[in-house]
Motif scaffolding. Structure first.
Motif, PDB file in Angstrom:
ATOM      1  N   THR A  38       1.861   9.267  -5.696  1.00 16.32           N
ATOM      2  CA  THR A  38       3.041  10.543  -5.837  1.00 16.32           C
ATOM      3  C   THR A  38       3.443  11.695  -6.204  1.00 16.32           C
ATOM      4  O   THR A  38       3.542  12.576  -6.420  1.00 16.32           O
ATOM      5  N   VAL A  39       4.437  10.754  -6.553  1.00 17.51           N
ATOM      6  CA  VAL A  39       5.469  10.733  -7.380  1.00 17.51           C
ATOM      7  C   VAL A  39       5.333  10.818  -8.846  1.00 17.51           C
ATOM      8  O   VAL A  39       5.461  12.388  -9.884  1.00 17.51           O
ATOM      9  N   ILE A  82       1.260  -1.372  -0.231  1.00 18.25           N
ATOM     10  CA  ILE A  82       0.320   0.373  -0.049  1.00 18.25           C
ATOM     11  C   ILE A  82       0.487   1.224   0.353  1.00 18.25           C
ATOM     12  O   ILE A  82       0.696   2.835  -0.812  1.00 18.25           O
ATOM     13  N   ALA A  83       2.092   1.061   0.516  1.00 18.26           N
ATOM     14  CA  ALA A  83       2.704   2.924   0.829  1.00 18.26           C
ATOM     15  C   ALA A  83       3.420   2.327  -0.855  1.00 18.26           C
ATOM     16  O   ALA A  83       3.874   3.681  -1.271  1.00 18.26           O
ATOM     17  N   LEU A  84       3.559   1.668  -1.080  1.00 18.32           N
ATOM     18  CA  LEU A  84       4.767   1.926  -2.469  1.00 18.32           C
ATOM     19  C   LEU A  84       3.488   2.209  -3.390  1.00 18.32           C
ATOM     20  O   LEU A  84       3.788   3.037  -4.063  1.00 18.32           O
ATOM     21  N   ARG A  85       1.622   1.733  -3.428  1.00 17.50           N
ATOM     22  CA  ARG A  85       1.565   2.034  -5.070  1.00 17.50           C
ATOM     23  C   ARG A  85       1.391   4.094  -4.037  1.00 17.50           C
ATOM     24  O   ARG A  85       0.934   4.780  -4.735  1.00 17.50           O
ATOM     25  N   ALA A  86       1.471   4.506  -2.733  1.00 25.10           N
ATOM     26  CA  ALA A  86       0.480   5.529  -2.156  1.00 25.10           C
ATOM     27  C   ALA A  86       2.336   5.982  -2.940  1.00 25.10           C
ATOM     28  O   ALA A  86       1.579   6.886  -2.963  1.00 25.10           O
ATOM     29  N   THR A  89       3.114  14.438  -8.745  1.00 22.12           N
ATOM     30  CA  THR A  89       3.814  15.645  -8.373  1.00 22.12           C
ATOM     31  C   THR A  89       4.738  16.699 -10.050  1.00 22.12           C
ATOM     32  O   THR A  89       5.040  17.446  -9.718  1.00 22.12           O
ATOM     33  N   VAL A  90       5.030  15.326 -10.445  1.00 24.75           N
ATOM     34  CA  VAL A  90       6.292  15.176 -11.545  1.00 24.75           C
ATOM     35  C   VAL A  90       4.388  16.029 -12.873  1.00 24.75           C
ATOM     36  O   VAL A  90       4.894  16.729 -13.487  1.00 24.75           O
ATOM     37  N   LEU A  91       3.287  15.773 -12.362  1.00 24.00           N
ATOM     38  CA  LEU A  91       2.610  16.327 -13.117  1.00 24.00           C
ATOM     39  C   LEU A  91       2.476  17.950 -12.902  1.00 24.00           C
ATOM     40  O   LEU A  91       2.254  18.702 -14.331  1.00 24.00           O
ATOM     41  N   ALA A  92       2.949  18.284 -11.660  1.00 26.23           N
ATOM     42  CA  ALA A  92       2.223  19.538 -11.176  1.00 26.23           C
ATOM     43  C   ALA A  92       3.161  20.061 -11.770  1.00 26.23           C
ATOM     44  O   ALA A  92       2.734  22.018 -12.217  1.00 26.23           O
ATOM     45  N   VAL A  93       4.749  19.734 -11.672  1.00 20.86           N
ATOM     46  CA  VAL A  93       5.347  20.938 -12.065  1.00 20.86           C
ATOM     47  C   VAL A  93       5.700  21.025 -13.461  1.00 20.86           C
ATOM     48  O   VAL A  93       5.815  22.338 -14.158  1.00 20.86           O
TER      49      VAL A  93
END
Length: 539
Positions: A25-26, A17-21, A29-33
């Motif tokens: 997130t990455v 679950i943590a890996l998928r989250a 973040t890339v899309l936002a940048v």
């Protein structure tokens, strides 16, 4: 199907679950940048350094303008800046109407607050229409081209009306821009708007001197008369190329009458018109005892009056500073500084004098001291040094105190707000001050006379003579024309409200509405809303 889904969920550990989250997130973040980078890129030139260039010059061939095309664009930009500069001045000066309204209303009693506010408000509407229809043409109809505002040759070029060989009235521009006479011109309209708010300032001054007993039905025709006769004709003589302006060319008196922003044209005209009105209409009930002793009638809202004074100081920066009519005439910085210095000096001079005389730094007199300094510097603001501006302001502050005492105690004239002293007396002082302190560093060619404007202390006594002539003329003209007008009104349609209305208050009786209904009875017209024994009575 449900059992298989539940089984799959059970097989996921917290690490999965943590890996998928983290992956999500990455990716986000890339899309936002990328998105923000695209927006920033699309925003173009965030500093403005690259905005505007040769491609923006109007030219037959984009990016390759000729010298003539560049010069044309520069000239258009220069005039555009001047017009915008002047229109900002129009807004600042118009806002002074709010200042006058607050000052006059605050210095009057609460039972008349709505009436006083209404006169200050409606005078603008009356004056604007009347000045557009008639007044502006009489004042500037023979002015000629307005070069700084791009006014074309042939717009305001009517042949001046002459009397005894002297130019006394313009003849072109009635109902400006509407009669097919060529006056529908952007430069002419910028000039009209600027002059219109000056005219309304002069008219507003009178409402203070006659406050609390002036019938509203008599006030309305006054506004028309001021805008089409008393104000524009004297204004033409000084600012429209009339006979007073020509005293330098024709009689050798300095540069003729010089009044940069209106100590005489605006303030003295308003002040001496107020004197005529106050004399004809008479004092308020209870202002003087039977033996002639004056009785103070305090204003109902001193903080309101102080706020109005602050607004007037703000507007005065445009009143004086933007009378250059040019954003490129950087003398406006000195003009505004002189204006602030003189007003401040007038405030303190009046405050310390009444503190000494009466034991208190009276707020109302301090405010009038500030306004007196501003009025006095209005004529010489462009022609004097800062130290001279301070001296002019100090004398104005002392003068307004002495003048208020004189008109009230010696002549028995009731001026509720000090309009005669602030605007009339100090309007004259401002004209005289120019004839004394003009230092010869500004005003070359003014009124067609070579050299800069120079006063007595710097070698030209002729300028002082011209200024003194203007003082006599403006006092006689404004007082005389308005005295006759108010006398005719008093004998015909009536000028003053009835005694019963004055005692009850003009808000209830003339306006039909109270400025402060919560503090006076149950309704605007309720009986007994304003019970009052006249101030100063022996009852």
């Amino acid at each position: 199907m449900k059992s298989r889904t539940k089984a799959a969920c059970k097989q996921l550990t917290w690490r999965d679950i943590a890996l998928r989250a983290g992956v999500r997130t990455v990716i986000l973040t890339v899309l936002a940048v990328v998105l923000m980078t695209g927006i920033a890129y699309a925003a173009g030139d965030p500093t403005g350094a690259a905005t505007g260039g040769i491609d923006n010059v109007t030219a037959a061939t984009a990016g390759a303008p000729t010298l003539q095309e560049v010069a044309g664009d520069v000239g258009h930009l220069s005039i555009s800046m001047n017009v915008f500069f002047v229109i900002i001045g129009v807004a600042l000066i118009f806002f002074m109407q709010a200042g006058f309204m607050l000052v006059e209303t605050g210095f009057c009693r609460g039972k008349n607050a709505a009436h006083v506010a209404m006169t200050n408000f409606v005078i603008f509407a009356i004056g604007a229409l009347a000045y557009w229809a008639v007044g502006f043409a009489l004042q500037f109809g023979s002015f000629g081209p307005i070069g700084l505002l791009g006014g074309a040759q042939g717009v305001l070029d009517g042949n001046a009306f002459h009397l005894f060989g002297q130019a006394v009235a313009g003849t072109k521009g009635f109902f400006l821009g509407s009669l097919g006479d060529g006056t529908l011109d952007v430069g002419a309209f910028a000039f009209f708007l600027f002059q219109m708010v000056f005219m309304d300032t002069a008219a507003t001054i009178v409402t203070g001197g006659m406050a609390e007993r002036w019938k509203f039905s008599a006030f309305v025709p006054f506004g028309v008369y001021m805008a089409v006769f008393t104000y524009p004709l004297f204004g033409m003589w000084v600012w429209g190329g009339g006979w007073l302006a020509q005293l330098g060319v024709n009689a050798g008196f300095g540069h003729g009458v010089v009044d940069f922003a209106g100590s005489s044209v605006v303030h003295a005209v308003g002040g001496f018109s107020a004197l005529a009105g106050a004399l004809v209409i008479g004092p308020r009930i209870g202002k003087f005892k039977a033996d002639g002793t004056p009785v103070a009638i305090p204003g109902h809202h001193i903080p309101m009056a102080i706020l109005g004074t602050i607004i007037l100081v703000f507007g005065w920066m445009g009143f004086n500073g933007m009378s250059t009519l040019s954003a490129g005439d950087l003398r406006f910085t000195v003009i505004i500084a002189n204006t602030i210095l003189a007003g401040s000096a007038g405030c303190l001079a009046a405050m310390f004098l009444v503190w000494k005389l009466w034991g208190h730094p009276d707020p109302s007199m301090s405010a009038n001291g500030m306004l007196a300094g501003l009025v006095a510097i209005t004529a010489p603001c462009a022609f004097v040094t800062p130290w001279a501006a301070v001296i002019i302001g100090i004398i104005a502050g002392l003068l307004v105190v002495g003048s208020v005492i004189f008109w009230e105690r010696v002549t028995k004239i009731d001026d509720p707000v000090g309009a005669v002293s602030v605007h009339g007396v100090n309007g004259l002082w401002g004209m005289i001050a120019l004839g004394l302190f003009a230092d010869g560093t500004y005003g070359a060619g003014w009124n067609g006379v070579d050299g800069a404007v120079t006063g007595l202390f710097y070698g030209d006594g002729g300028q002082l003579i011209a200024q003194l002539i203007a003082c006599v003329v403006v006092a006689a003209w404004a007082f005389g024309t308005m005295y006759v007008f108010f006398k005719i009104q008093a004998k015909t349609t009536g000028l003053r409200s009835s005694e019963a209305d004055e005692i009850a208050g003009l808000d209830a009786t003339e306006m039909g509405v109270l400025a402060y209904p919560d503090f006076a009875g149950s309704g605007a017209m309720s009986a007994g809303a304003f019970p009052e024994v006249p101030v100063g009575s022996e009852a």
